[in-house]
Scaffold this active site. Structure first.
Site, PDB file in Angstrom:
ATOM      1  N   CYS A 146       0.820  -1.205   0.000  1.00 45.27           N
ATOM      2  CA  CYS A 146       0.000   0.000   0.000  1.00 45.27           C
ATOM      3  C   CYS A 146       0.858   1.261   0.000  1.00 45.27           C
ATOM      4  CB  CYS A 146      -0.858   0.039   1.254  1.00 45.27           C
ATOM      5  SG  CYS A 146      -1.752  -1.453   1.587  1.00 45.27           S
ATOM      6  N   ARG A 175       4.533   0.621  -6.211  1.00 47.10           N
ATOM      7  CA  ARG A 175       4.578  -0.314  -5.087  1.00 47.10           C
ATOM      8  C   ARG A 175       3.592  -1.463  -5.259  1.00 47.10           C
ATOM      9  NH1 ARG A 175       6.588   2.398  -0.324  1.00 47.10           N
ATOM     10  NH2 ARG A 175       5.141   1.321   1.020  1.00 47.10           N
ATOM     11  N   TRP A 189      -3.169  -2.503  -1.365  1.00 46.92           N
ATOM     12  CA  TRP A 189      -2.752  -3.834  -1.848  1.00 46.92           C
ATOM     13  C   TRP A 189      -3.400  -4.803  -0.869  1.00 46.92           C
ATOM     14  CZ3 TRP A 189       0.659  -7.971  -0.518  1.00 46.92           C
ATOM     15  CH2 TRP A 189       1.175  -8.693  -1.595  1.00 46.92           C
ATOM     16  N   ASN A 211      -1.196   1.593   6.200  1.00 46.79           N
ATOM     17  CA  ASN A 211      -0.333   0.547   5.612  1.00 46.79           C
ATOM     18  C   ASN A 211       0.027  -0.403   6.738  1.00 46.79           C
ATOM     19  OD1 ASN A 211      -0.275   2.000   3.295  1.00 46.79           O
ATOM     20  ND2 ASN A 211       1.903   2.511   3.379  1.00 46.79           N
ATOM     21  N   GLY A 212       0.187  -1.687   6.403  1.00 49.62           N
ATOM     22  CA  GLY A 212       0.625  -2.646   7.421  1.00 49.62           C
ATOM     23  C   GLY A 212      -0.475  -3.640   7.718  1.00 49.62           C
ATOM     24  N   GLU A 266      20.080 -14.759 -10.394  1.00 49.55           N
ATOM     25  CA  GLU A 266      19.456 -13.457 -10.592  1.00 49.55           C
ATOM     26  C   GLU A 266      18.809 -13.381 -11.981  1.00 49.55           C
ATOM     27  OE1 GLU A 266      18.340 -11.281  -8.919  1.00 49.55           O
ATOM     28  OE2 GLU A 266      18.194  -9.483 -10.142  1.00 49.55           O
ATOM     29  N   LYS A 312      14.837 -12.634 -12.645  1.00 54.83           N
ATOM     30  CA  LYS A 312      14.403 -11.502 -13.474  1.00 54.83           C
ATOM     31  C   LYS A 312      13.412 -11.972 -14.523  1.00 54.83           C
ATOM     32  CE  LYS A 312      15.338  -9.101 -11.674  1.00 54.83           C
ATOM     33  NZ  LYS A 312      15.672  -8.394 -10.479  1.00 54.83           N
ATOM     34  N   GLU A 354       9.944 -13.267 -12.959  1.00 54.54           N
ATOM     35  CA  GLU A 354       9.060 -12.310 -12.275  1.00 54.54           C
ATOM     36  C   GLU A 354       8.367 -11.353 -13.235  1.00 54.54           C
ATOM     37  OE1 GLU A 354      10.752  -9.387  -9.548  1.00 54.54           O
ATOM     38  OE2 GLU A 354      12.634  -9.450 -10.623  1.00 54.54           O
ATOM     39  N   HIS A 359      22.299 -34.475 -12.094  1.00 54.98           N
ATOM     40  CA  HIS A 359      21.836 -35.185 -10.889  1.00 54.98           C
ATOM     41  C   HIS A 359      20.316 -35.132 -10.759  1.00 54.98           C
ATOM     42  CE1 HIS A 359      25.921 -35.860  -9.642  1.00 54.98           C
ATOM     43  NE2 HIS A 359      26.182 -34.589  -9.925  1.00 54.98           N
ATOM     44  N   LYS A 362       6.784  -3.551  -5.009  1.00 53.34           N
ATOM     45  CA  LYS A 362       8.185  -3.138  -4.964  1.00 53.34           C
ATOM     46  C   LYS A 362       8.774  -3.270  -3.567  1.00 53.34           C
ATOM     47  CE  LYS A 362      11.985  -1.274  -6.580  1.00 53.34           C
ATOM     48  NZ  LYS A 362      12.865  -2.212  -7.321  1.00 53.34           N
TER      49      LYS A 362
HETATM   50  C1  F6R Z   1      13.241  -8.724  -7.628  1.00 51.08           C
HETATM   51  C2  F6R Z   1      13.118  -7.827  -6.511  1.00 51.08           C
HETATM   52  C3  F6R Z   1      12.888  -8.409  -5.162  1.00 51.08           C
HETATM   53  C4  F6R Z   1      13.643  -7.599  -4.105  1.00 51.08           C
HETATM   54  C5  F6R Z   1      13.309  -8.103  -2.697  1.00 51.08           C
HETATM   55  C6  F6R Z   1      14.103  -7.366  -1.633  1.00 51.08           C
HETATM   56  O1  F6R Z   1      13.519  -8.038  -8.805  1.00 51.08           O
HETATM   57  O2  F6R Z   1      13.178  -6.643  -6.657  1.00 51.08           O
HETATM   58  O3  F6R Z   1      13.249  -9.756  -5.126  1.00 51.08           O
HETATM   59  O4  F6R Z   1      15.013  -7.717  -4.356  1.00 51.08           O
HETATM   60  O5  F6R Z   1      11.947  -7.945  -2.455  1.00 51.08           O
HETATM   61  O6  F6R Z   1      13.852  -6.013  -1.680  1.00 51.08           O
HETATM   62  P1  F6R Z   1      14.823  -4.980  -0.973  1.00 51.08           P
HETATM   63  O7  F6R Z   1      16.126  -5.024  -1.712  1.00 51.08           O
HETATM   64  O8  F6R Z   1      14.149  -3.652  -1.105  1.00 51.08           O
HETATM   65  O9  F6R Z   1      14.986  -5.423   0.446  1.00 51.08           O
END
Ligand code: F6R
Length: 609
Positions: A2, A27, A74, A100-101, A482, A486, A489, A505, A604
């Site tokens: 949120c 977000r 959210w 929020n929360g 990574e 990417k 997601e 394996h 985010k």
């Molecule tokens: C993937 C992504 C997430 C964040 C994770 C941690 O692209 O962005 O996996 O890396 O949620 O977020 P932070 O770095 O803000 O603690």
């Protein structure tokens, strides 16, 4: 997660609130709403779905006034709907609030309130806070808020508008980020800095159990006992454009294109480039501390965790230090026996990830020294860690982390160099030659970005893939993790990372005609070994794309396509190799028509555990 905004001042509040909500949209949200004091009452507009739905309603039924609060929700408790959208009011309409929360004891509070005659209209935990506040309010907003803060359990950031004091916005938080600031035309509150950058760059971060009262000409702060307190103002030098999309179609592409600058800025904070020397005063350990250092533990979530995987290899190889790495959400349940001389490194772009914060607090309680690698000044992690190594990636808006990952591995690498030098594992000549080579990385990345059409073309041939396997050995396995995250997601293609030697394996059973395998081969000394792994999948029908560090004769004949990167020292090559992986994920997602910047089900900043 949120997003909260609030404004009280001399201008029309609604456009400011909508502007802030648009900035916070990254977000993730599924409904939005605003409440504005119009001179005779508090008027609300809210709607399910995208912000444009709310804007459409506001066009038809505008609200004018100089103070108000807004929210992007959210959903956690109760489906996304008009009724469950914020703001929420108490039954007597004495106040409205946004939240929020998560309120963990909302059910018992709700039962108590229902027994005392409250009628609820929504399924949310937030309405419980609104009703509770209305229930305890006897004409003194501050005292009512302090009482409620003591009664609710869980995490919260609240912005509240009281009918009796409609030109003030009351804000309070615990375990949920909130920032306030005063601009020329009034005071602002938001869940994140970009939402107020257009109005002020001088901000104050709220701490747990504090209350801020915003008025048009100033902000007052109170501690949990209601005593007035002073709080530091922090100047944010991100510019407004840094948080805007500009001419780019997506934030993600903009942020990939910003990688050369993010890398250079981060490097220049820790390295004196004129004489290729690490700036020792930027690292939080002196020679004595380093002598006592026995082990490093690294934690983070998602991409930040993957940066930590690279960090583990840098610390082991360059500083000859034992390193343990763990996913932050698991860290608390691992029953660690911490030893003297341990250092925890916590990695987080936002500095607000709930799992990472919880793990960090647990370690701090056990007396472990914590250093954060963080992108956001003033965030919870940056405030609570014993020391911070900041990344200078600038605001990152797209859900998929790109430039922040590059900045994180840069800081980890430089820290490993620093520790390696102090521990005598590296000599000064080796350090400066690596730094010299590192300073050329932005140019190599820029060249890769300039030639991105080739990646776009590859994506146009491969976007229908159902499964993609990323394989690598050593540092390339970390990189593969990574790359796979990417891709999955943002394109929703099932993708996995495997240590190349591990395929046989079990996983190789999944390889069939046409499977896409991306082999990362930046570690030249491992190229012969990975060439055999590539053969194993090729003979089973896989299409293999290979990313190499310069020309690698071992690899050439074994794959369907090779992207040859500028030849670099093996330990530095991942700094460049991650960029085509991010671009590949981006173009695959665009080809598939996915919502690149805001992938489904993701937010985010993950501020709930
Ligand atoms: C993937 C992504 C997430 C964040 C994770 C941690 O692209 O962005 O996996 O890396 O949620 O977020 P932070 O770095 O803000 O603690």
């Amino acid at each position: 997660m949120c997003g909260i905004v609030g404004y009280t001042g001399y201008k029309d509040a609604t456009p400011i609130l909508i502007d802030g909500l648009e900035t916070l949209a990254y977000r993730g949200y599924d409904s939005a709403g605003v409440a504005v004091w119009n001179g005779s009452g508090i008027v609300m507009r809210k709607e399910k779905g995208q912000l444009k739905n709310l804007e459409e309603i506001l066009r038809k039924e505008p609200i004018f006034g100089n103070s108000g609060i807004g929210h992007t929700r959210w959903a956690t408790h109760g489906e996304p709907s008009y009724i469950n959208s914020h703001p929420h009011a108490d039954v007597q309409q004495k106040l409205v609030l946004v939240h929020n929360g998560i309120i963990e004891n909302y059910l018992s509070l709700k039962t108590m309130l229902v027994n005392n005659g409250c009628r609820f209209v929504s399924d949310t935990d937030t309405e419980v806070v609104a009703q509770l506040l209305g229930y305890v309010y006897k004409g003194d907003p501050l005292s009512a808020i302090l009482t409620v803060m003591r009664m609710i359990e869980g995490s919260f950031a609240l912005a509240i508008l009281f009918m009796d004091d409609p030109h003030s916005i009351y804000c309070a938080c615990k375990d949920s980020p909130m920032v306030v600031g005063i601009g020329e035309d009034g005071a602002h509150v938001a869940s994140d800095i970009p939402a107020m950058l257009a109005y002020t760059r001088d901000v104050t971060f709220m701490s747990d159990m504090q209350v801020a009262v915003l008025r048009p000409n100033g902000i007052s702060f109170y501690n949990e006992f209601g005593q007035s307190i002073n709080k530091a103002v922090i100047h944010i030098d991100w510019d407004i454009d840094a948080a805007k999309k500009g001419t780019y179609e997506h934030y993600m592409m903009k942020e990939i294109c910003e990688e050369p600058v993010a890398f250079r800025k981060t490097l220049e904070q820790y390295v004196s480039v004129k004489d290729m020397r690490l700036k020792s005063d930027c690292f939080p350990w002196n020679a004595d501390d380093v002598d006592k250092l026995k082990r490093i533990r690294i934690i983070g979530c998602g991409t930040a965790y993957h940066a930590g995987v690279m960090g583990k290899k840098y610390f082991s190889e360059l500083a000859k230090l034992p390193v343990e790495i763990e996913i932050a959400s698991e860290f608390r349940y691992s029953g660690h026996c911490f030893e003297e001389g341990e250092q925890l490194i916590v990695i987080s772009q936002s500095g607000e990830t709930a799992d990472t914060i919880a793990a960090m607090r647990m370690a701090k309680q056990r007396g472990i020294n914590v250093t954060a690698i963080c992108n956001v000044i003033g965030s919870t992690i940056a405030r609570e860690a014993d020391s911070v190594l900041f990344t200078y990636a600038g605001p990152e808006i797209a859900v998929a982390a790109t430039k922040s990952y590059l900045a994180q591995i840069t800081v980890l690498f430089l820290t490993a160099l620093y520790l390696g030098k102090l521990r005598g594992a590296l000599d000064a000549k080796k350090v400066s030659s690596l730094l010299e080579e590192l300073s050329k990385v932005p140019t190599h990345i820029q060249n890769l970005i300039n030639e991105r059409e080739r990646i776009q073309f590859f994506a146009s041939k491969s976007f229908a893939s159902k499964h993609v396997f990323f394989i690598g050995r050593g540092l390339d396995y970390g990189l593969a993790m990574e790359a796979a995250l990417k891709l999955k997601e943002i394109s929703y293609i099932h993708s996995e990372a495997y240590a190349a030697g591990e395929l046989k394996h079990g996983t190789i059973a999944l390889i069939e005609d046409g499977s896409l395998v991306v082999a990362l081969v930046t570690q030249r000394h491992l190229s012969a070994k990975i060439a055999s792994n590539i053969e194993e999948v090729r003979v089973r029908g896989a299409n293999v794309l290979c990313i190499t560090n310069g020309y690698l004769p071992d690899i050439e004949g074994h794959c369907n396509e090779v992207w040859q990167l500028e030849s670099l020292s093996e330990i530095l090559s991942p700094f460049c190799a991650i960029v085509p992986m991010q671009l590949l994920a981006y173009y695959m997602a665009v080809q598939r028509g996915c919502s690149v910047d805001k992938p489904r089900n993701l937010a985010k900043s993950v501020t709930v555990e």
